[in-house]
Design an enzyme around this catalytic site. Structure first.
Site, mmCIF file in Angstrom:
data_model
loop_
_atom_site.group_PDB
_atom_site.id
_atom_site.type_symbol
_atom_site.label_atom_id
_atom_site.label_comp_id
_atom_site.label_asym_id
_atom_site.label_seq_id
_atom_site.Cartn_x
_atom_site.Cartn_y
_atom_site.Cartn_z
ATOM 1 N N PRO A 91 10.317 -13.295 -42.285
ATOM 2 C CA PRO A 91 11.161 -13.891 -43.326
ATOM 3 C C PRO A 91 11.792 -12.844 -44.237
ATOM 4 O O PRO A 91 12.713 -13.162 -44.985
ATOM 5 C CB PRO A 91 10.202 -14.815 -44.097
ATOM 6 C CG PRO A 91 8.829 -14.471 -43.651
ATOM 7 C CD PRO A 91 8.923 -13.745 -42.352
ATOM 8 N N ARG A 160 21.937 -17.521 -23.512
ATOM 9 C CA ARG A 160 23.066 -18.385 -23.150
ATOM 10 C C ARG A 160 24.381 -17.608 -23.133
ATOM 11 O O ARG A 160 25.378 -18.094 -22.615
ATOM 12 C CB ARG A 160 23.155 -19.611 -24.076
ATOM 13 C CG ARG A 160 23.532 -19.308 -25.491
ATOM 14 C CD ARG A 160 23.586 -20.560 -26.346
ATOM 15 N NE ARG A 160 24.797 -21.353 -26.099
ATOM 16 C CZ ARG A 160 26.001 -21.061 -26.598
ATOM 17 N NH1 ARG A 160 26.170 -19.989 -27.339
ATOM 18 N NH2 ARG A 160 27.030 -21.833 -26.334
HETATM 19 C C1 JAH Z 1 5.691 -15.921 -40.490
HETATM 20 C C2 JAH Z 1 5.047 -13.585 -39.133
HETATM 21 N N1 JAH Z 1 12.965 -16.405 -40.498
HETATM 22 C C3 JAH Z 1 11.993 -17.303 -40.032
HETATM 23 C C4 JAH Z 1 10.623 -16.707 -39.926
HETATM 24 C C5 JAH Z 1 10.333 -15.701 -39.030
HETATM 25 C C6 JAH Z 1 9.036 -15.196 -38.968
HETATM 26 C C7 JAH Z 1 8.055 -15.721 -39.812
HETATM 27 N N2 JAH Z 1 8.382 -16.699 -40.658
HETATM 28 C C8 JAH Z 1 9.627 -17.181 -40.736
HETATM 29 C C9 JAH Z 1 6.668 -15.222 -39.798
HETATM 30 C C10 JAH Z 1 4.375 -15.445 -40.492
HETATM 31 C C11 JAH Z 1 4.062 -14.279 -39.815
HETATM 32 C C12 JAH Z 1 6.346 -14.055 -39.117
#
Ligand code: JAH
Length: 284
Positions: A91, A160
């Site tokens: 995130p 895709r």
């Molecule tokens: C959560 C590792 N952008 C969306 C996203 C991507 C990865 C994660 N969370 C949200 C995430 C916990 C651990 C990655």
């Protein structure tokens, strides 16, 4: 193209054998390697996490299994002169866009690293950067329980675009965002598409817009662009402001020196949709 995925939940990637991607994998156009991170643990409990230095809630993924996993997978090789690109969903990463999908689709070899818990020890990405290209990306402003669903999403967006995978090479070029057809983008570059219709021409007293049955291809293209402009104004004002101001993309990947993307007719449609389109109004 080769795609390796490192995860503590290999079974999460069953969907990669379904539909268009599954068919492309059967043909050998894409080869997937899904690897269990716990293969690179050495204790009886196959531990991949530990508590955070500095305190706080949750757990952090330990660096040692990740270091060994990345060394092992990167040494598998994808042919001469083809170093991998390591993609880490988080995130805190830069927003993953259609531009990323197109750029990744041109790579011979991608490695995805799926974190869980509060993420991967920060030294892992730093260490990986000493031997390969590393990109940390986010598929949207929300927190998942791990990177796995983000990898499925990105894999679909990328695969895709590969030649022969979609079946209809034309539909990628005219997609919403319109980057599928090459660096300058398709006819709908920077817009989301308007509605689409099929038979029957009348359904529950609702008629398909007459212009689509007219056979007038210029009028149809104009109507589709107007629909796209109105829907983009309604749902994605951020995209309209980007087109109006030519502002550099937040993802830093905007192509330089592109022609103006909105003509007078476009601006009139946006004005009718309630948008300020004059230079003074739009400036910051
Ligand atoms: C959560 C590792 N952008 C969306 C996203 C991507 C990865 C994660 N969370 C949200 C995430 C916990 C651990 C990655």
């Amino acid at each position: 193209m080769r795609i390796d995925i490192i995860t503590i939940f290999p079974e999460y990637f069953g969907p990669l054998s379904v539909s268009l991607i599954g068919k492309a994998a059967e043909r050998g156009d894409i080869s997937f390697g899904v690897h269990d991170l716990r293969n690179w643990t050495h204790d009886v409990h196959r531990t991949v996490d530990d508590s955070p230095f500095g305190g706080g809630p949750g757990m952090v993924m330990k660096p040692e299994p990740w270091g060994e996993a990345l060394d092992a997978v990167a040494s598998m090789g994808a042919g001469p002169g083809a170093g991998p690109l390591l993609v880490i969903p988080t995130p805190t990463g830069v927003p993953f866009t259609q531009r990323h999908a197109a750029r990744y689709a041109a790579e011979p070899w991608l490695i995805f690293a799926c974190g869980r818990y509060e993420g991967i020890d920060g030294r892992v990405a730093d260490e990986a950067r000493s031997s390969m290209r590393v990109e940390e990306v986010s598929i949207g402003d929300y927190v998942l329980a791990g990177g796995e669903p983000a990898v499925l999403v990105m894999t679909e967006a990328i695969c895709r675009l590969l030649p022969g995978v979609l079946g209809n090479a034309e539909s990628a070029a005219d997609d919403s965002f319109g980057f599928g057809g090459g660096s300058s983008g398709g006819r709908m570059a920077g817009l989301v598409e308007g509605p689409a219709y099929t038979r029957p021409r009348a359904w529950r007293d609702r008629e398909v817009p007459a212009v689509l049955l007219s056979g007038d291809h210029r009028a149809i293209a104009r109507w589709r662009r107007d629909s796209a402009l109105r829907r983009t104004a309604q749902n994605r004002p951020d995209l309209v402001f980007r087109l109006l101001t030519g502002s550099a993309a937040a993802d830093g990947e905007e192509a330089a020196g592109e022609p103006p993307r909105l003509d007078d007719h476009d601006r009139a449609v946006l004005t009718e949709a309630g948008f300020p389109v004059t230079g003074e109004d739009v400036a910051h």
